[in-house]
Design a protein around this motif. Sequence first.
Motif, PDB file in Angstrom:
ATOM      1  N   MET A   1       1.427  41.790  78.914  1.00 11.81           N
ATOM      2  CA  MET A   1       2.844  41.519  78.970  1.00 11.81           C
ATOM      3  C   MET A   1       3.021  40.032  79.254  1.00 11.81           C
ATOM      4  N   ARG A   2       3.969  39.442  78.551  1.00 13.37           N
ATOM      5  CA  ARG A   2       4.230  38.021  78.768  1.00 13.37           C
ATOM      6  C   ARG A   2       5.650  37.683  78.346  1.00 13.37           C
ATOM      7  N   ALA A   3       6.112  36.554  78.820  1.00 14.78           N
ATOM      8  CA  ALA A   3       7.437  36.055  78.445  1.00 14.78           C
ATOM      9  C   ALA A   3       7.278  35.065  77.297  1.00 14.78           C
ATOM     10  N   LEU A   4       8.143  35.174  76.318  1.00 16.09           N
ATOM     11  CA  LEU A   4       8.173  34.238  75.192  1.00 16.09           C
ATOM     12  C   LEU A   4       9.482  33.470  75.253  1.00 16.09           C
ATOM     13  N   ASP A   5       9.414  32.175  75.049  1.00 20.71           N
ATOM     14  CA  ASP A   5      10.628  31.355  75.038  1.00 20.71           C
ATOM     15  C   ASP A   5      11.312  31.437  73.682  1.00 20.71           C
ATOM     16  N   THR A   6      12.628  31.537  73.704  1.00 27.22           N
ATOM     17  CA  THR A   6      13.432  31.458  72.488  1.00 27.22           C
ATOM     18  C   THR A   6      14.535  30.442  72.757  1.00 27.22           C
ATOM     19  N   PRO A   7      15.212  29.964  71.733  1.00 29.03           N
ATOM     20  CA  PRO A   7      16.299  29.002  71.948  1.00 29.03           C
ATOM     21  C   PRO A   7      17.425  29.565  72.830  1.00 29.03           C
ATOM     22  N   HIS A   8      17.514  30.898  72.915  1.00 26.15           N
ATOM     23  CA  HIS A   8      18.595  31.524  73.688  1.00 26.15           C
ATOM     24  C   HIS A   8      18.092  32.199  74.954  1.00 26.15           C
ATOM     25  N   GLY A   9      16.925  31.846  75.409  1.00 28.19           N
ATOM     26  CA  GLY A   9      16.387  32.415  76.635  1.00 28.19           C
ATOM     27  C   GLY A   9      15.099  33.175  76.394  1.00 28.19           C
ATOM     28  N   PRO A  10      14.374  33.432  77.470  1.00 28.64           N
ATOM     29  CA  PRO A  10      13.080  34.109  77.337  1.00 28.64           C
ATOM     30  C   PRO A  10      13.242  35.593  77.024  1.00 28.64           C
ATOM     31  N   ILE A  11      12.231  36.142  76.362  1.00 30.37           N
ATOM     32  CA  ILE A  11      12.170  37.574  76.099  1.00 30.37           C
ATOM     33  C   ILE A  11      10.794  38.077  76.516  1.00 30.37           C
ATOM     34  N   VAL A  12      10.717  39.354  76.773  1.00 33.16           N
ATOM     35  CA  VAL A  12       9.452  39.968  77.164  1.00 33.16           C
ATOM     36  C   VAL A  12       8.766  40.517  75.917  1.00 33.16           C
ATOM     37  N   ALA A  13       7.444  40.328  75.861  1.00 35.79           N
ATOM     38  CA  ALA A  13       6.634  40.903  74.793  1.00 35.79           C
ATOM     39  C   ALA A  13       5.521  41.722  75.429  1.00 35.79           C
ATOM     40  N   VAL A  14       5.298  42.906  74.885  1.00 35.36           N
ATOM     41  CA  VAL A  14       4.229  43.787  75.341  1.00 35.36           C
ATOM     42  C   VAL A  14       3.274  43.978  74.176  1.00 35.36           C
ATOM     43  N   ASP A  15       2.006  43.633  74.395  1.00 34.99           N
ATOM     44  CA  ASP A  15       1.012  43.707  73.314  1.00 34.99           C
ATOM     45  C   ASP A  15       1.510  42.976  72.069  1.00 34.99           C
ATOM     46  N   ASP A  16       2.095  41.807  72.273  1.00 38.28           N
ATOM     47  CA  ASP A  16       2.649  40.951  71.213  1.00 38.28           C
ATOM     48  C   ASP A  16       3.791  41.595  70.432  1.00 38.28           C
ATOM     49  N   ARG A  17       4.404  42.663  70.982  1.00 38.48           N
ATOM     50  CA  ARG A  17       5.600  43.262  70.378  1.00 38.48           C
ATOM     51  C   ARG A  17       6.797  42.846  71.208  1.00 38.48           C
ATOM     52  N   LYS A  18       7.732  42.157  70.588  1.00 40.96           N
ATOM     53  CA  LYS A  18       8.929  41.675  71.278  1.00 40.96           C
ATOM     54  C   LYS A  18       9.853  42.844  71.600  1.00 40.96           C
ATOM     55  N   LEU A  19      10.388  42.838  72.830  1.00 37.53           N
ATOM     56  CA  LEU A  19      11.331  43.879  73.219  1.00 37.53           C
ATOM     57  C   LEU A  19      12.751  43.549  72.776  1.00 37.53           C
ATOM     58  N   HIS A  20      12.966  42.334  72.306  1.00 35.06           N
ATOM     59  CA  HIS A  20      14.289  41.883  71.859  1.00 35.06           C
ATOM     60  C   HIS A  20      14.106  40.970  70.658  1.00 35.06           C
ATOM     61  N   SER A  21      15.199  40.602  70.065  1.00 35.18           N
ATOM     62  CA  SER A  21      15.170  39.661  68.953  1.00 35.18           C
ATOM     63  C   SER A  21      14.536  38.350  69.402  1.00 35.18           C
ATOM     64  N   GLY A  22      13.628  37.840  68.628  1.00 32.81           N
ATOM     65  CA  GLY A  22      13.027  36.542  68.922  1.00 32.81           C
ATOM     66  C   GLY A  22      13.923  35.391  68.517  1.00 32.81           C
ATOM     67  N   ARG A  23      14.915  35.672  67.710  1.00 26.53           N
ATOM     68  CA  ARG A  23      15.819  34.634  67.227  1.00 26.53           C
ATOM     69  C   ARG A  23      17.014  34.449  68.166  1.00 26.53           C
ATOM     70  N   ASP A  24      17.684  35.538  68.521  1.00 20.78           N
ATOM     71  CA  ASP A  24      18.886  35.436  69.348  1.00 20.78           C
ATOM     72  C   ASP A  24      19.077  36.721  70.157  1.00 20.78           C
TER      73      ASP A  24
END
Length: 87
Positions: A1-24
Amino acid sequence: MRALDTPHGPIVAVDDRKLHSGRDPETEARRFARQLDLADVAIVVLLGFGSGHVVRAIAARTPASIVVFEPDLEVLALDENGWAAAW
């Protein structure tokens, strides 16, 4: 599990699967929250905190109490905005 930065705030990814839109993720969460009928709701129960975008979008639409069941404390530790701690 890790946090990924996006232009609209960080999102959580589990096993490299984003839990939210990576764009917005904020727009995605607002769109989801708009679909909910919250007119006469006293409590909203969410299963999972994710990155917190949905929680914030729902909180912006209703004065109802929000209860979030998040079984993985690591998810809450990734909450860089401190939204989970504010509750």
